[in-house]
Design a protein around this motif. Structure first.
Motif, PDB file in Angstrom:
ATOM      1  N   PRO A 207       1.010  -0.889  -0.072  1.00  0.00           N
ATOM      2  CA  PRO A 207       0.239  -0.143  -0.166  1.00  0.00           C
ATOM      3  C   PRO A 207       0.441   0.876  -0.226  1.00  0.00           C
ATOM      4  CG  PRO A 207       0.190  -1.262   1.835  1.00  0.00           C
ATOM      5  CD  PRO A 207       0.171  -1.941   1.117  1.00  0.00           C
ATOM      6  N   LEU A 208       0.121   2.567  -0.432  1.00  0.00           N
ATOM      7  CA  LEU A 208       0.887   3.336  -0.974  1.00  0.00           C
ATOM      8  C   LEU A 208       1.132   4.933   0.493  1.00  0.00           C
ATOM      9  CD1 LEU A 208       2.773   5.568  -2.835  1.00  0.00           C
ATOM     10  CD2 LEU A 208       0.528   6.776  -3.804  1.00  0.00           C
ATOM     11  N   ASP A 209      -0.055   3.714   1.157  1.00  0.00           N
ATOM     12  CA  ASP A 209      -0.163   4.621   2.318  1.00  0.00           C
ATOM     13  C   ASP A 209      -0.312   3.871   3.730  1.00  0.00           C
ATOM     14  OD1 ASP A 209      -2.310   2.989   2.781  1.00  0.00           O
ATOM     15  OD2 ASP A 209      -4.111   3.628   2.558  1.00  0.00           O
ATOM     16  N   GLN A 210       0.826   3.314   3.604  1.00  0.00           N
ATOM     17  CA  GLN A 210       1.795   2.242   4.683  1.00  0.00           C
ATOM     18  C   GLN A 210       3.099   2.636   4.987  1.00  0.00           C
ATOM     19  OE1 GLN A 210      -0.968  -0.220   5.727  1.00  0.00           O
ATOM     20  NE2 GLN A 210       0.108  -1.166   7.747  1.00  0.00           N
ATOM     21  N   PHE A 211       3.186   2.928   6.206  1.00  0.00           N
ATOM     22  CA  PHE A 211       4.562   3.633   6.887  1.00  0.00           C
ATOM     23  C   PHE A 211       4.890   2.773   7.927  1.00  0.00           C
ATOM     24  CE2 PHE A 211       4.582   7.706   4.212  1.00  0.00           C
ATOM     25  CZ  PHE A 211       3.645   8.182   3.735  1.00  0.00           C
ATOM     26  N   VAL A 212       6.295   1.903   7.553  1.00  0.00           N
ATOM     27  CA  VAL A 212       6.418   1.407   8.926  1.00  0.00           C
ATOM     28  C   VAL A 212       8.034   2.065   9.645  1.00  0.00           C
ATOM     29  CG1 VAL A 212       7.404  -1.602   9.772  1.00  0.00           C
ATOM     30  CG2 VAL A 212       5.731  -0.441   7.749  1.00  0.00           C
ATOM     31  N   PHE A 213       8.028   1.736  10.701  1.00  0.00           N
ATOM     32  CA  PHE A 213       9.110   2.617  11.707  1.00  0.00           C
ATOM     33  C   PHE A 213       9.556   1.853  12.277  1.00  0.00           C
ATOM     34  CE2 PHE A 213       6.197   5.722  11.036  1.00  0.00           C
ATOM     35  CZ  PHE A 213       6.168   7.440  10.145  1.00  0.00           C
ATOM     36  N   THR A 214      11.305   2.197  12.325  1.00  0.00           N
ATOM     37  CA  THR A 214      11.478   0.998  12.874  1.00  0.00           C
ATOM     38  C   THR A 214      12.599   2.032  13.905  1.00  0.00           C
ATOM     39  OG1 THR A 214      12.663   0.577  10.894  1.00  0.00           O
ATOM     40  CG2 THR A 214      14.150  -0.467  13.140  1.00  0.00           C
ATOM     41  N   ILE A 215      11.988   1.676  15.342  1.00  0.00           N
ATOM     42  CA  ILE A 215      12.560   1.810  16.966  1.00  0.00           C
ATOM     43  C   ILE A 215      13.861   2.210  17.230  1.00  0.00           C
ATOM     44  CG2 ILE A 215      11.717   3.198  19.011  1.00  0.00           C
ATOM     45  CD1 ILE A 215       9.069   3.676  16.664  1.00  0.00           C
ATOM     46  N   GLY A 216      14.626   2.648  17.582  1.00  0.00           N
ATOM     47  CA  GLY A 216      15.413   2.305  17.780  1.00  0.00           C
ATOM     48  C   GLY A 216      16.005   2.119  19.364  1.00  0.00           C
ATOM     49  N   GLY A 217      17.127   1.761  19.934  1.00  0.00           N
ATOM     50  CA  GLY A 217      17.279   1.286  21.613  1.00  0.00           C
ATOM     51  C   GLY A 217      17.028   2.231  22.384  1.00  0.00           C
ATOM     52  N   ASP A 218      16.704   4.146  22.039  1.00  0.00           N
ATOM     53  CA  ASP A 218      16.444   4.649  23.001  1.00  0.00           C
ATOM     54  C   ASP A 218      14.610   5.368  22.903  1.00  0.00           C
ATOM     55  OD1 ASP A 218      16.230   6.010  20.375  1.00  0.00           O
ATOM     56  OD2 ASP A 218      17.808   7.604  20.211  1.00  0.00           O
ATOM     57  N   GLY A 219      14.315   4.853  22.313  1.00  0.00           N
ATOM     58  CA  GLY A 219      12.506   4.680  21.766  1.00  0.00           C
ATOM     59  C   GLY A 219      12.653   5.633  20.803  1.00  0.00           C
ATOM     60  N   LYS A 220      12.971   6.133  19.943  1.00  0.00           N
ATOM     61  CA  LYS A 220      13.348   7.220  19.091  1.00  0.00           C
ATOM     62  C   LYS A 220      13.023   6.315  17.585  1.00  0.00           C
ATOM     63  CE  LYS A 220      13.284  10.447  22.115  1.00  0.00           C
ATOM     64  NZ  LYS A 220      14.801  10.932  22.775  1.00  0.00           N
ATOM     65  N   ALA A 221      11.996   6.996  16.573  1.00  0.00           N
ATOM     66  CA  ALA A 221      12.265   5.741  15.640  1.00  0.00           C
ATOM     67  C   ALA A 221      13.847   6.613  14.571  1.00  0.00           C
ATOM     68  CB  ALA A 221      10.862   6.744  14.730  1.00  0.00           C
ATOM     69  N   GLU A 222      14.471   5.139  14.998  1.00  0.00           N
ATOM     70  CA  GLU A 222      15.615   5.145  12.998  1.00  0.00           C
ATOM     71  C   GLU A 222      15.320   5.573  12.303  1.00  0.00           C
ATOM     72  OE1 GLU A 222      17.334   2.032  14.267  1.00  0.00           O
ATOM     73  OE2 GLU A 222      18.549   3.341  15.786  1.00  0.00           O
ATOM     74  N   SER A 223      14.134   5.241  11.200  1.00  0.00           N
ATOM     75  CA  SER A 223      14.073   5.306  10.170  1.00  0.00           C
ATOM     76  C   SER A 223      12.775   4.926   9.793  1.00  0.00           C
ATOM     77  CB  SER A 223      15.049   3.854   9.497  1.00  0.00           C
ATOM     78  OG  SER A 223      14.637   2.598   9.779  1.00  0.00           O
ATOM     79  N   VAL A 224      12.171   5.323   9.146  1.00  0.00           N
ATOM     80  CA  VAL A 224      10.639   4.132   8.135  1.00  0.00           C
ATOM     81  C   VAL A 224      11.103   4.036   6.437  1.00  0.00           C
ATOM     82  CG1 VAL A 224      10.511   7.030   7.155  1.00  0.00           C
ATOM     83  CG2 VAL A 224       8.189   5.334   7.877  1.00  0.00           C
TER      84      VAL A 224
END
Ligand SMILES: *[C@@H]1O[C@H](CO)[C@@H](O)[C@H](O)[C@H]1NC(C)=O
Ligand SMILES: *[C@@H]1O[C@H](CO)[C@@H](O)[C@H](O)[C@H]1NC(C)=O
Ligand SMILES: *[C@@H]1O[C@H](CO)[C@@H](O)[C@H](O)[C@H]1NC(C)=O
Ligand SMILES: *[C@@H]1O[C@H](CO)[C@@H](O)[C@H](O)[C@H]1NC(C)=O
Ligand SMILES: *[C@@H]1O[C@H](CO)[C@@H](O)[C@H](O)[C@H]1NC(C)=O
Ligand SMILES: *[C@@H]1O[C@H](CO)[C@@H](O)[C@H](O)[C@H]1NC(C)=O
Ligand SMILES: *[C@@H]1O[C@H](CO)[C@@H](O)[C@H](O)[C@H]1NC(C)=O
Ligand SMILES: *[C@@H]1O[C@H](CO)[C@@H](O)[C@H](O)[C@H]1NC(C)=O
Length: 585
Positions: free
Chosen positions: A557-574
């Motif tokens: 889907p064009l409208d689906q975004f998957v974030f990877t969360i780092g060890g510090d709880g913050k998003a690292e990438s999408v």
């Protein structure tokens, strides 16, 4: 260049107008942000809680709340902490005069009677033991006495309940169409004497139809079913909500038949022992010294509803009710999916903001006034209140935040006191929870994410206190503006108020060991400048949920975004799934 200035100004003006006069944003129903954690450390929450303390200093002194004659315990709890987020206790002056019966100073462990809040324990026991797949079974399958009564029904559906059409789910959600009680409450032949009733216009009661059990001597199971052969239905089943205590007694009988164990044993092992609710009792009454007992109410403390206990006999402390709420959010008794199904509507009521679940009442609370950016951000609250003689109770769950609050009262509480407390807490707490959730989401997700290796692809995200979800401010893929591409493919026309905002999907993975935590978000792609339908009978402004996954690129889907969360709880990438390129923050 000068000649481009004017159209640009006009365009900006146009956008500004669309934001001001456009129709409100439509989120996907449910939380607009991931559930907030560590709320006690949030300055936004701290400010709200201090406002709440001030509000209750006034509440405790307001004579219409009868503070001298009523004691109360209140807490706000969050699934992310074992400690209450806020607590408040008030001991009635008048109760201080009586220290024979119970501990007069109320606190977190003080035990009150719950009344109908008991039904939440009963339903949780049912779901823990039987699960919700039984909810469409007719009650006659498990309660033989009702199977016998059902045989009578076809001859006269007006005077005899068609028990074969009553499902366990109907009983659980007050949709069975049956009488509210059997002789437990409201049976005048038990509450008033015959000569008084006859003087008020009632005929002499037919002796073969007067229940000889109920309020003073609780009915046995046999007496109940003998009596039910006389009681007519209120409504057809699944027709309209009609509150029924009797329904919960029958639900407990059905559960006993399904599992071949006693209800009290299941409640004790599955809920009370499992969750360590050491200040919660079913039957008999807990020792008086553990409870708050208004003067002269010793009998009101001790008495049991007998066979009707599953509908309202329980006792508990505010700490234990908060623990119950946390356990529901933490899925300690049910699986996460069972909990999601349980905290969903089952029926509507005459109040457009209110309906029923199993047996929660739900209330739909808009976070913004009509026309504002948060007008369609509706918080669904799941609530259960109870009252029994001198006691009242309330448990409110806010699944959007995994936060709830609860109130227990004893004494001469004025009618609606438990809800008045909710009306005091809610308007202060809910906006603060949404703000705290947004602030945390901003910390975790806001910023610019870019492709590595020189590809001109990026995504810029931010949050806005006036809008739901995480805003997509800029989205470039290989040098192309994807906002206009996504808008064109999804909405298929030239829009003047394009908006793309991201909402939690409830889809998460990893987070343990070497597996990074991932969270999926869904984009609401909409035009906030389309025709306003708020005054139309059928058309809606929020049909937007229909256009989810409207555009797919090679199955993604064009409208689906998957974030990877780092060890510090913050998003690292999408990763915008359809584009298949990770973007790093
Ligand atoms: C409660 O009782 C105290 C002492 O008798 C009295 O001063 C106070 O006004 C009462 N409060 C209310 C709200 O009635
Ligand atoms: C309350 O308890 C205390 C200590 O047990 C006792 O001295 C006092 O007389 C009691 N007061 C009343 C009103 O019962
Ligand atoms: C009475 O309850 C209060 C508040 O929970 C507690 O601090 C106190 O120790 C209790 N007193 C007795 C005698 O149990
Ligand atoms: C019923 O009420 C009437 C009027 O209050 C009273 O005179 C009578 O004694 C009562 N009868 C019984 C059986 O209690
Ligand atoms: C409840 O009581 C049990 C047994 O006495 C004890 O092991 C447990 O720690 C208690 N739980 C809580 C929450 O106090
Ligand atoms: C980016 O776009 C260019 C030109 O349209 C194209 O040649 C190239 O293959 C694209 N790169 C990727 C990674 O898709
Ligand atoms: C990337 O693409 C955007 C949109 O076309 C463009 O505005 C921007 O200048 C490009 N950046 C680079 C470094 O080429
Ligand atoms: C969108 O607007 C452009 C420029 O005005 C026009 O050429 C095009 O036909 C429009 N597309 C649709 C689908 O209306």
């Amino acid at each position: 260049m000068q000649r481009y200035t004017k159209p640009l100004v006009l365009l900006l003006l146009c956008l500004w107008i669309s934001l001001v006069f456009g129709i409100p944003f439509c989120p996907f129903p449910g939380a607009a942000f991931p559930k907030p954690v560590n709320l006690a450390e949030s300055p936004t929450i701290q400010a709200a809680l201090s406002k709440l303390t001030t509000a209750f200093e006034t509440y405790d002194q307001t004579s219409s709340n009868n503070p001298n004659g009523t004691s109360w315990s209140l807490q706000i709890f969050s699934a992310s902490s074992d400690d209450p987020l806020w607590e408040h206790y008030h001991t009635a002056n008048d109760l201080l005069d009586d220290n024979e019966s119970g501990n007069v100073t109320v606190g977190p462990d003080t035990i009150y009677r719950l009344g109908s809040l008991t039904k939440i324990f009963t339903m949780l026991t049912f779901l823990a033991e039987a699960g919700d797949s039984y909810l469409n079974d007719p009650v006659t399958k498990y309660v033989p006495e009702l199977e016998a009564l059902a045989a009578k029904a076809p001859s006269d559906p007006i005077m005899s309940v068609d028990w074969s059409s009553v499902t366990l789910g109907n009983l659980a959600s007050h949709m069975a169409g049956i009488s509210r009680d059997f002789a437990l409450e409201g049976e005048l032949t038990q509450e008033k004497n015959q000569s008084v009733l006859i003087s008020q216009g009632f005929p002499a009661a037919p002796l073969d139809q007067v229940p000889f059990c109920g309020e003073v001597i609780p009915c046995t199971r046999a007496q109940l079913f003998a009596g039910l052969s006389i009681v007519p239905p209120s409504f057809a089943s699944s027709h309209t909500p009609g509150y029924s205590n009797l329904g919960y007694q029958l639900l407990a009988y059905a559960l006993e038949a399904i599992k071949g164990r006693s209800f009290s044993e299941m409640l004790e092992s599955d809920i009370l022992q499992k969750l360590g609710l050491n200040h919660t009792y079913y039957h008999p009454a807990p020792p008086r010294r553990l409870g708050v007992i208004p003067p002269g109410n010793d009998a009101g403390w001790d008495f049991s509803l007998g066979e009707a206990n599953p509908t309202g006999n329980m006792y508990s402390s505010i700490s234990d009710i908060s623990s119950l709420g946390r356990a529901i959010f933490r899925n300690l008794v049910l699986t996460a999916v069972q909990t999601r199904r349980w905290l969903k509507p089952a029926a509507t009521t005459a109040d457009i903001y209110e309906g029923l679940s199993y047996p929660w009442g739900y209330r739909r609370i808009p976070l913004g006034p009509p026309g504002s950016g948060l007008a369609n951000r509706i918080v669904d609250s799941y609530n259960k209140a109870g009252s029994i003689n001198k006691y009242a109770s309330l448990l409110v769950l806010l699944p959007d935040y995994d936060v709830g609050f609860d109130a227990l009262l004893a004494g001469g509480w004025p009618g609606n006191a438990n809800w008045n407390m909710a009306d005091t807490i809610g308007p202060i707490l809910l906006p603060a929870l949404e703000a705290a959730a947004r602030e945390q989401a901003d910390e975790i997700f806001a910023g610019t994410y870019s492709a590595e290796g020189g590809l001109n692809s990026s995504l810029t995200l931010s949050t806005d206190p006036e809008k739901p979800g995480i805003g997509v401010d800029r989205w470039i893929s290989n040098g192309t503006d994807m906002i206009s591409v996504a808008i064109a493919y999804t909405l298929n026309y030239n829009v003047t108020g394009p908006s793309i905002r991201l909402f939690p999907t409830g889809l998460e993975s990893g987070g343990t060991g070497v597996n990074a935590k991932k969270m999926a978000f869904k984009a609401m792609i909409e035009n906030t400048d389309s025709a306003d339908n708020s005054d139309k009978m059928f058309s809606t402004n929020c049909g937007t949920w229909v256009s989810q996954t409207a555009v797919v690129y090679a199955d993604y889907p064009l409208d689906q975004f998957v974030f990877t969360i780092g060890g510090d709880g913050k998003a690292e990438s999408v990763m915008p799934l359809a584009l298949r390129t990770p973007l790093s923050r």
